[in-house]
Scaffold this active site. Structure first.
Site, PDB file in Angstrom:
ATOM      1  N   ALA A  90      50.207 -20.588  42.857  1.00  0.00           N
ATOM      2  CA  ALA A  90      51.149 -20.105  43.777  1.00  0.00           C
ATOM      3  C   ALA A  90      51.518 -21.232  44.806  1.00  0.00           C
ATOM      4  O   ALA A  90      50.271 -21.674  45.031  1.00  0.00           O
ATOM      5  CB  ALA A  90      50.766 -18.919  44.605  1.00  0.00           C
ATOM      6  N   SER A 151      49.002 -32.005  43.026  1.00  0.00           N
ATOM      7  CA  SER A 151      50.287 -32.180  43.215  1.00  0.00           C
ATOM      8  C   SER A 151      50.067 -34.085  42.760  1.00  0.00           C
ATOM      9  O   SER A 151      49.324 -34.360  43.461  1.00  0.00           O
ATOM     10  CB  SER A 151      51.148 -32.325  44.433  1.00  0.00           C
ATOM     11  OG  SER A 151      52.342 -32.939  43.868  1.00  0.00           O
ATOM     12  N   TYR A 163      51.901 -30.165  52.901  1.00  0.00           N
ATOM     13  CA  TYR A 163      50.953 -30.356  52.218  1.00  0.00           C
ATOM     14  C   TYR A 163      50.647 -31.199  51.174  1.00  0.00           C
ATOM     15  O   TYR A 163      49.762 -30.523  50.322  1.00  0.00           O
ATOM     16  CB  TYR A 163      53.256 -29.802  51.177  1.00  0.00           C
ATOM     17  CG  TYR A 163      52.942 -30.218  49.729  1.00  0.00           C
ATOM     18  CD1 TYR A 163      53.121 -28.197  48.319  1.00  0.00           C
ATOM     19  CD2 TYR A 163      53.046 -31.008  49.072  1.00  0.00           C
ATOM     20  CE1 TYR A 163      53.363 -28.467  47.793  1.00  0.00           C
ATOM     21  CE2 TYR A 163      53.313 -30.845  47.291  1.00  0.00           C
ATOM     22  CZ  TYR A 163      53.341 -29.156  46.626  1.00  0.00           C
ATOM     23  OH  TYR A 163      53.436 -28.875  45.419  1.00  0.00           O
ATOM     24  N   LYS A 167      47.663 -30.264  49.038  1.00  0.00           N
ATOM     25  CA  LYS A 167      47.409 -31.040  47.410  1.00  0.00           C
ATOM     26  C   LYS A 167      45.876 -31.379  46.910  1.00  0.00           C
ATOM     27  O   LYS A 167      45.320 -31.158  46.253  1.00  0.00           O
ATOM     28  CB  LYS A 167      48.449 -31.299  46.941  1.00  0.00           C
ATOM     29  CG  LYS A 167      49.746 -30.184  46.992  1.00  0.00           C
ATOM     30  CD  LYS A 167      48.984 -28.449  45.823  1.00  0.00           C
ATOM     31  CE  LYS A 167      50.183 -27.658  46.030  1.00  0.00           C
ATOM     32  NZ  LYS A 167      50.207 -26.763  44.994  1.00  0.00           N
ATOM     33  N   ILE A 196      58.584 -31.664  37.885  1.00  0.00           N
ATOM     34  CA  ILE A 196      58.487 -30.741  36.814  1.00  0.00           C
ATOM     35  C   ILE A 196      60.105 -30.451  37.137  1.00  0.00           C
ATOM     36  O   ILE A 196      60.381 -29.912  38.728  1.00  0.00           O
ATOM     37  CB  ILE A 196      57.682 -30.376  36.349  1.00  0.00           C
ATOM     38  CG1 ILE A 196      55.958 -30.553  37.082  1.00  0.00           C
ATOM     39  CG2 ILE A 196      57.445 -29.027  35.165  1.00  0.00           C
ATOM     40  CD1 ILE A 196      55.805 -31.532  36.276  1.00  0.00           C
ATOM     41  N   THR A 198      61.962 -27.280  37.101  1.00  0.00           N
ATOM     42  CA  THR A 198      62.126 -25.578  37.016  1.00  0.00           C
ATOM     43  C   THR A 198      63.332 -25.505  37.969  1.00  0.00           C
ATOM     44  O   THR A 198      64.261 -26.509  37.838  1.00  0.00           O
ATOM     45  CB  THR A 198      61.806 -25.411  38.217  1.00  0.00           C
ATOM     46  OG1 THR A 198      61.101 -25.966  39.163  1.00  0.00           O
ATOM     47  CG2 THR A 198      60.172 -25.769  37.737  1.00  0.00           C
TER      48      THR A 198
HETATM   49  N1  NAD Z   1      57.361 -27.620  40.260  1.00  0.00           N
HETATM   50  C1  NAD Z   1      57.242 -29.057  40.619  1.00  0.00           C
HETATM   51  O1  NAD Z   1      57.436 -30.483  40.345  1.00  0.00           O
HETATM   52  C2  NAD Z   1      55.718 -29.105  40.862  1.00  0.00           C
HETATM   53  C3  NAD Z   1      55.296 -30.461  41.044  1.00  0.00           C
HETATM   54  C4  NAD Z   1      54.357 -30.558  41.828  1.00  0.00           C
HETATM   55  C5  NAD Z   1      52.830 -29.299  41.831  1.00  0.00           C
HETATM   56  N2  NAD Z   1      53.997 -28.132  41.972  1.00  0.00           N
HETATM   57  C6  NAD Z   1      52.891 -27.455  42.413  1.00  0.00           C
HETATM   58  O2  NAD Z   1      53.427 -26.135  41.642  1.00  0.00           O
HETATM   59  C7  NAD Z   1      53.017 -25.030  41.700  1.00  0.00           C
HETATM   60  C8  NAD Z   1      54.112 -23.650  41.068  1.00  0.00           C
HETATM   61  O3  NAD Z   1      54.829 -24.450  41.403  1.00  0.00           O
HETATM   62  P1  NAD Z   1      56.608 -24.146  40.549  1.00  0.00           P
HETATM   63  O4  NAD Z   1      57.920 -25.451  40.706  1.00  0.00           O
HETATM   64  O5  NAD Z   1      56.256 -23.268  40.656  1.00  0.00           O
HETATM   65  O6  NAD Z   1      57.181 -22.895  42.729  1.00  0.00           O
HETATM   66  P2  NAD Z   1      57.885 -21.604  42.797  1.00  0.00           P
HETATM   67  O7  NAD Z   1      57.833 -21.402  44.727  1.00  0.00           O
HETATM   68  O8  NAD Z   1      59.051 -22.189  42.048  1.00  0.00           O
HETATM   69  O9  NAD Z   1      57.011 -20.742  42.718  1.00  0.00           O
HETATM   70  C9  NAD Z   1      55.578 -20.733  43.482  1.00  0.00           C
HETATM   71  C10 NAD Z   1      55.975 -18.297  42.766  1.00  0.00           C
HETATM   72  O10 NAD Z   1      54.397 -18.609  44.192  1.00  0.00           O
HETATM   73  C11 NAD Z   1      54.510 -17.067  44.544  1.00  0.00           C
HETATM   74  N3  NAD Z   1      53.708 -17.387  46.259  1.00  0.00           N
HETATM   75  C12 NAD Z   1      54.522 -18.150  46.955  1.00  0.00           C
HETATM   76  N4  NAD Z   1      53.388 -17.193  47.891  1.00  0.00           N
HETATM   77  C13 NAD Z   1      52.191 -16.681  47.416  1.00  0.00           C
HETATM   78  C14 NAD Z   1      51.145 -16.233  48.487  1.00  0.00           C
HETATM   79  N5  NAD Z   1      51.445 -15.896  49.899  1.00  0.00           N
HETATM   80  N6  NAD Z   1      50.961 -15.037  47.039  1.00  0.00           N
HETATM   81  C15 NAD Z   1      51.390 -14.786  46.092  1.00  0.00           C
HETATM   82  N7  NAD Z   1      52.735 -15.603  45.643  1.00  0.00           N
HETATM   83  C16 NAD Z   1      52.238 -16.450  46.241  1.00  0.00           C
HETATM   84  C17 NAD Z   1      55.934 -17.281  45.201  1.00  0.00           C
HETATM   85  O11 NAD Z   1      56.327 -15.844  44.850  1.00  0.00           O
HETATM   86  C18 NAD Z   1      56.258 -18.132  44.456  1.00  0.00           C
HETATM   87  O12 NAD Z   1      56.903 -17.125  42.456  1.00  0.00           O
HETATM   88  C19 NAD Z   1      52.707 -24.828  43.614  1.00  0.00           C
HETATM   89  O13 NAD Z   1      51.307 -25.239  43.434  1.00  0.00           O
HETATM   90  C20 NAD Z   1      53.626 -26.508  43.287  1.00  0.00           C
HETATM   91  O14 NAD Z   1      53.252 -26.810  44.990  1.00  0.00           O
HETATM   92  C21 NAD Z   1      55.428 -27.972  42.322  1.00  0.00           C
END
Ligand code: NAD
Length: 253
Positions: A90, A151, A163, A167, A196, A198
């Site tokens: 999360a 990240s 952020y 991380k 990534i 999404t």
């Molecule tokens: N997508 C990318 O390119 C990318 C790149 C680097 C790192 N990340 C990391 O990967 C992880 C997932 O990213 P994503 O793109 O799927 O994000 P996203 O925003 O689609 O999903 C994050 C999820 O975490 C949940 N969340 C947020 N706050 C919360 C809380 N207080 N309690 C419980 N749940 C909570 C949200 O409801 C959501 O479903 C994150 O940690 C993000 O920082 C993502």
């Protein structure tokens, strides 16, 4: 550790990378406890895991609240009988510059709320869930694995004071916990993704995507299955602990 028949908790499992990793583990026969804030998202994600052949349940829990996290992990242990793995996935992003100055005049500052909200979810939430999972696993006496999602931004990125700091913090927890928890047979690992593809990136303007991709040596975004592949590697490789895998197509920021 084998994936089949073991129980994995994934925070933020309701959508995005968390859901993709959950589906991937479900396809290997894992049992999934998905933690998130939105019941509809959790229902859809649990259904998708079931379609892949894995048992899954959703748990509404705000990971920034200590009592809620304690109660949720206790409930998961009761429902499934054990917890073998945790993916601290999360995360929250609230980007902004530290200060905005134009022609010598201060226009804006990053607010304490903007800073703390990201710290609370990404750093404190990871700490709380990691602590509860470790406590349960250590008492079970069968080892376990904890994976934190960091990240590429952990190196320090423009507009991401909050952020990037979190991380970097969760990456250090992987190392600290790897040292502390080895005596209980609990391994740790981190994944530091670049960008990534999404639902979020799908909504971005093509020019913005092009600019990001231009900086990636492999000239493309990562795929969610590649993220899930890295997770499966950390779970299955019993000599892996305390380290971060960079999954970024060679990107450096
Ligand atoms: N997508 C990318 O390119 C990318 C790149 C680097 C790192 N990340 C990391 O990967 C992880 C997932 O990213 P994503 O793109 O799927 O994000 P996203 O925003 O689609 O999903 C994050 C999820 O975490 C949940 N969340 C947020 N706050 C919360 C809380 N207080 N309690 C419980 N749940 C909570 C949200 O409801 C959501 O479903 C994150 O940690 C993000 O920082 C993502």
């Amino acid at each position: 550790m084998q994936i089949k028949d073991n129980v994995f908790v994934i925070t933020g499992g309701g959508r995005g990378l968390g859901r993709a990793m959950a589906e991937s583990l479900a396809a290997q026969g894992a049992k999934l406890a998905l933690i998130d804030l939105n019941q509809d998202d959790l229902d859809v994600a649990a259904g998708a895991c079931a379609e892949q052949g894995g048992e899954a349940r959703g748990y509404i829990c705000n990971i920034t609240e200590e009592a809620a996290v304690e109660a949720t992990f206790a409930q998961i242990k009761q429902d499934f009988g054990k917890i073998n793995g945790l993916v601290n996935n999360a995360g929250l992003m609230r980007d902004g510059m530290l200060i905005k100055v134009k022609e010598g005049e201060l226009l804006a500052k990053m607010s304490l709320d903007q800073f703390n909200s990201v710290v609370n979810v990404n750093m404190t939430g990871t700490f709380l869930c990691g602590r509860e999972a470790a406590a349960i696993m250590a008492q079970q006496g069968e080892g376990g694995v904890i994976v934190n999602v960091s990240s590429v931004s952990r190196a320090g990125n423009m507009g991401q004071t909050n952020y990037s700091a979190t991380k970097a913090a969760v990456a250090t927890m992987v190392v600290s916990w790897g040292k502390e928890l080895a005596r209980h047979g609990i391994r740790t690992g981190g994944i530091a993704p670049g960008v990534i593809a999404t639902e979020m990136t799908a909504q971005m303007k093509p020019e913005a995507i092009d600019r990001m991709v231009a900086a990636v040596p492999l000239k493309r975004l990562g795929q969610v299955e590649e993220m899930a592949h890295t997770l499966r590697y950390i779970i299955e490789n019993d000599f892996f602990t305390g380290r971060i895998i960079e999954m970024d197509g060679g990107l450096r920021i």
